[in-house]
Design an enzyme around this catalytic site. Sequence first.
Site, short mmCIF file in Angstrom:
data_model
loop_
_atom_site.label_atom_id
_atom_site.label_comp_id
_atom_site.label_asym_id
_atom_site.label_seq_id
_atom_site.Cartn_x
_atom_site.Cartn_y
_atom_site.Cartn_z
N LYS A 91 0.84 -1.20 0.00
CA LYS A 91 0.00 0.00 0.00
C LYS A 91 0.88 1.25 0.00
CE LYS A 91 -3.68 2.15 2.78
NZ LYS A 91 -4.51 1.99 4.01
N SER A 166 -9.02 2.39 3.36
CA SER A 166 -8.17 3.05 2.37
C SER A 166 -7.20 2.10 1.67
CB SER A 166 -7.37 4.17 3.05
OG SER A 166 -6.54 3.65 4.08
N SER A 190 -9.36 0.28 7.57
CA SER A 190 -8.88 0.37 6.20
C SER A 190 -8.36 -0.93 5.61
CB SER A 190 -7.80 1.44 6.09
OG SER A 190 -8.35 2.72 6.25
#
Length: 483
Positions: A91, A166, A190
């Site tokens: 990520k 996210s 997330s």
Amino acid sequence: MTLVTEEGGVAVNDLARLSAGELLRGYRAGHFTPVDVVDDVIASLKRVDSRCNVVVEPLYEQARRHAEAAALDWAAGRPHGPLAGVPVTIKDLVFVAGVPARGGAPANQGFVPKADAAVVSRLRAAGAVVTCKTTTCESGYKLTADSPVSGITRNPWRLDRTSGGSSGGAVAAMAAGCGPLAVGTDGVGSIRVPSSFCGVFGIKPTFGLVPRSPGFSPPSWGSLAHTGPITRTVADAALMLGIMAGHDARDGSSLPLSGFTYEANPGSLAGLRVAASVDLGYAAVDPEIRAAFDRALDTLANCGAAVIVDGLEVDPGILDRTLKPIALTEQAAAVSGRSAADLADSEPDYLAAIDQGRRYSGTDYIEATYRRGDLRAKFLALFDRADILVTPTVAVTAFAAGTLGVDAIDGRPVDPHLGWSPFSWPMNLAGLPAATVPCGFDRDGLPIGLQIVAPWLGEAAIFRVAAAFEAAQPWAGRWPDIA
């Protein structure tokens, strides 16, 4: 799930769909090499990125070089580490040395870290091959992966729906078959929210179990954010977490513990006390989520668990009185050195969250930490009478892509930023380990998740329950069709 035949053959484009365990067995048997796998993963990433927008920084040439080295090691009978030649995505909030780390923020366009994050170093040392950085929202502030840097990330099950976030790029790629392992972060859900929306497994470990230093940017959600694995199988997550976990003195929140090994062997849950709460005493929940949750409880009972419908009640004002004063203050602090010009290209919703964070006083923040302590006490009491807590992972399924969230559930108004995910962020406030496993689909064919929560450092219990649930209700063989 296995795509490897008894003769070792694998269909075209299927290598990228194999689990880490299957890849390692295939390498060991000589059925294919890390080069074959990484080439297929790269092709899959390109194909899925063109539809779902999951990659923010491709590292394909580097990945091919590392795969070639791993292939030579396997051929020589000396594979380097327990993940030798296994692909992983990272990520974009997590640092990879020499690779831009924008974290969805226009203000970070020129930032290139000089060091790997601890988790990246550990995965590389275990032999994993990093293939790309995945999309996230701006500074991880919301539960979708849309940002001014990378645009809208879409759900592979339905392209008009959000992937969640996210860690949405990591999860959407995983769900669509772009390799077996992904690193995500979780400040208010997330990892778990997108994993629920896209139908994969994701776990947020105990706070401090997995170090965040020296690279996690920006340092938002400072007392809330966890780093953890996203996978298609429970066994892969157990293997990955054992590598990621352990003390790192560079992270002041890192627990002084090491030597973790986790198992994910399916078996009976006899003797396990499972507390179940469909709404934590206050949350609005979509009827289809409630129905799927009830079916999941039946599955757990059939696995031998003693399921107790528990009356755990969370303060209905927890979002406004506890989470926001902490989370938004920490978000605002993360950009305290930024000028208005620095943030000129930021999203309006992000700027609104920062502005609200700046308006809280020090007293507001400290009072919220007291209420946070009260929440922790509720969980301590719960785990005196139960071994595990299960809830829905999210109160809704994936909503329209490009939107912040929903403002009503089953006729009840909710906060469009965080109110539709009432089960995720209480676990961040408490620092508890929590995972999501797929437990069904809604009428539109969108995945639904079951959240499994354990006491602090209870990851082994989560893997035990998740492995039993996975065996009873398999999900890894179902794939979205985004052709």
